[in-house]
Design an enzyme around this catalytic site. Structure first.
Site, PDB file in Angstrom:
ATOM      1  CE1 TYR A  89      -6.969   0.759   1.736  1.00  0.00           C
ATOM      2  CE2 TYR A  89      -5.443  -0.936   0.977  1.00  0.00           C
ATOM      3  CZ  TYR A  89      -6.113  -0.294   2.005  1.00  0.00           C
ATOM      4  OH  TYR A  89      -5.929  -0.702   3.305  1.00  0.00           O
ATOM      5  CB  SER A 114      -2.199  -1.377   3.815  1.00  0.00           C
ATOM      6  OG  SER A 114      -2.453  -2.522   3.030  1.00  0.00           O
TER       7      SER A 114
END
Length: 245
Positions: A152, A139
């Site tokens: 995250y 990501s």
């Protein structure tokens, strides 16, 4: 493109929706034999029906080391080898650090980071034999940390570190390691956020731009995998044009 992947065996984790599903379909269309795994195994049925090539559906929980090993074994038993691992399984349970539900932290670390490590560990002997490839779906959060996404982001930074160490260990053996870092993608990932304010913020940000589609990420995966053997595309950062950070 299809010639490069024709007959190759690929295992895709987290294939019940979104990027995993789109990548599995694209690989099948390119001629690969694809094993797809997910906790929500019932949702793999439509994938097996839609894919043009041979698909093996597996009940897979990447947080369970035995489940991961079983999936790799089943893939090799069915197809005779394993050429590519696509580590896609992941959860995004964003929220502030203060007052956080620590079970959500554990779930993200176990799924996003440890799960991808378990899959690499189980698949690596076969990938070395095949001179294959590992594709890590990471990501933009693996490059830039942001408020309300600390854990995250930490899991995605961890994937980057693990992948670079892995690359150094196996590249001389012919195994390519590819990290794909998408920005906003139109998937259900943000819908699992339990904090209503953070979920609303994520929804608003997504609605403010032309988000990427799972097929866009699948195209990046196929691009990297279909380069000549002497070419290693180790990292692809792909954002929507409208995304500013």
């Amino acid at each position: 493109m299809s010639n490069a992947l024709d007959g190759k065996v690929v295992l895709v984790t987290g294939a019940s929706s979104g990027i995993g599903q789109g990548t599995a379909l694209a690989l099948s269309k390119a001629g690969a034999r694809v094993a797809v795994g997910a906790r929500r195994a019932d949702r793999l049925k439509s994938l097996t029906q839609d894919a043009p090539g041979e698909i093996l559906a597996l009940d897979l929980d990447v947080t369970d080391r035995q489940s991961v090993q079983n999936a790799v074994t089943a893939t090799v038993d069915r197809f005779g080898s394993l050429d590519v691992l696509v580590n896609n399984a992941g959860v995004m349970l964003s929220g502030p650090i203060l007052g956080a539900d620590l079970t959500e932290w554990t779930r993200m670390v176990e799924t996003n980071l440890l799960g991808s490590m378990y899959a690499v560990h189980a698949a690596l002997p076969h990938l070395l034999a095949a001179k294959g490839a590992v594709v890590q779906i990471s990501s933009t959060s693996g490059r830039t940390a942001s408020a309300a996404s600390a854990v995250y982001g930490a899991t995605k930074f961890g994937i980057t570190a693990f992948s670079e160490a892995l690359r150094q260990e196996v590249t001389a053996e012919g195994v390519r390691v590819i990290v794909i870092e998408p920005g906003f993608v139109d998937t259900e990932l943000a819908s699992h956020i339990s904090d209503p304010a953070i979920q609303a913020m994520a929804k608003s940000m997504a609605e403010s731009m032309r988000t990427l589609q799972p097929e866009d990420i699948a195209s990046a995966v196929l691009y990297a995998l279909t380069q000549p053997e002497h070419v290693a595309v180790n990292e692809i950062l792909i954002r929507p044009t409208d995304q500013t950070r």
